[in-house]
Design an enzyme around this catalytic site. Structure first.
Site, PDB file in Angstrom:
ATOM      1  N   ASP A 107       0.842  -1.200   0.000  1.00 32.54           N
ATOM      2  CA  ASP A 107       0.000   0.000   0.000  1.00 32.54           C
ATOM      3  C   ASP A 107       0.875   1.247   0.000  1.00 32.54           C
ATOM      4  OD1 ASP A 107      -2.152  -1.687   0.245  1.00 32.54           O
ATOM      5  OD2 ASP A 107      -2.280  -1.463   2.423  1.00 32.54           O
TER       6      ASP A 107
HETATM    7  N1  URA Z   1      -1.267  -5.955   3.877  1.00 32.52           N
HETATM    8  C1  URA Z   1      -1.756  -4.694   3.880  1.00 32.52           C
HETATM    9  O1  URA Z   1      -2.778  -4.414   4.490  1.00 32.52           O
HETATM   10  N2  URA Z   1      -1.067  -3.751   3.204  1.00 32.52           N
HETATM   11  C2  URA Z   1       0.083  -4.001   2.560  1.00 32.52           C
HETATM   12  O2  URA Z   1       0.680  -3.075   1.981  1.00 32.52           O
HETATM   13  C3  URA Z   1       0.586  -5.308   2.562  1.00 32.52           C
HETATM   14  C4  URA Z   1      -0.110  -6.278   3.229  1.00 32.52           C
END
Ligand code: URA
Length: 250
Positions: A107
């Site tokens: 993310d």
């Molecule tokens: N899980 C999440 O919630 N975000 C990420 O970036 C990776 C795994």
């Protein structure tokens, strides 16, 4: 794919010495492209279609690139985007010549280990749900994380779309403090890669992730010497481990 890169980069990747050693070798007239002596160690070469020789021996060049990035917050895991800065924008022009792309997504606000490569086959296999590649994350979670969360994650929790997660391993560390209040520091290892998976798993047990960092992916561990936003090439050993992990041993 028609690749282009600097001759000094190509030769140093191929094991002919450091950039400055190669510069000296070029000056000494030891390097040729298609039979023509190279005068500038920064010249761009196309190894797919040109013949490069060093001390009259043909250079065999590997065209794959494997980079480990310590992803900072605020950049997205994509090769291009109309509005946002991407992880590719963090790479030098030279490294971009080989067109690496991120293997999976973190993310925008997640930090940590991101592999970038142009080895499509390896990327595909590392991301394949069938391969169950472990990913370990460290997170600060608002409030108290406890043994019942650990048991819930071992058994699988139901996400907001009804999906039941595969068994995941939770390690609970000490309490901590964040801008948003008291937190618990944890590590969670999952074998899947659903959208926002870690955040949604905590939401499934009524908790909120405040910060998230990826520490490892299969046998590849984030290099703790890499500052946020910096990257390095994988060592031959790391590439070998990754390739063995996908089962081909290549
Ligand atoms: N899980 C999440 O919630 N975000 C990420 O970036 C990776 C795994």
């Amino acid at each position: 794919m028609l690749e282009k890169l600097r001759i000094d980069k190509l030769l140093s990747h191929a094991g002919y010495g450091t950039r400055s050693e190669i510069k000296k070798a070029v000056k000494a007239g030891r390097v040729f492209i298609d039979g023509v002596k190279v005068k500038d160690s920064g010249i761009i070469v196309q190894p797919n279609i040109q013949i490069i020789t060093f001390d009259e021996e043909q250079v065999h060049y590997k065209s794959t690139i494997y980079l480990m990035l310590n992803k900072p917050q605020g950049v997205i895991s994509a090769t291009e985007d109309g509005r946002e800065r991407t992880v590719i924008d963090l790479l030098s022009d030279e490294d971009n010549l080989l067109s690496p792309f991120p293997v999976g997504r973190l993310d925008k606000d997640t930090t940590g280990l991101l592999l970038l490569t142009n080895d499509g086959q390896l990327a595909h296999e590392l991301l394949s749900p069938k391969k169950h590649v472990d990913k370990t994350y460290e997170a600060l979670v608002l409030g108290e994380v406890n043994e019942s969360d650990k048991i819930a994650f071992e058994q699988g929790v139901t996400l907001d779309d009804g999906y039941v997660t595969k068994p995941a391993h939770l390690v609970i560390f000490e309490g901590s403090q964040s801008d948003e209040g008291p937190c618990t520091r944890i590590q969670l290892t999952i074998t899947e890669g659903k959208f926002h998976q870690v955040k949604r798993m905590f939401l499934a047990v009524g908790k909120q992730v405040v910060t998230l960092t990826r520490l490892s992916m299969g046998p590849l561990h984030l290099d703790t010497n890499l500052p946020l936003g910096k990257y390095r090439e994988l060592t031959d050993h790391e590439v070998k481990l990754l390739k063995q992990h996908r089962g081909t041993g290549k």
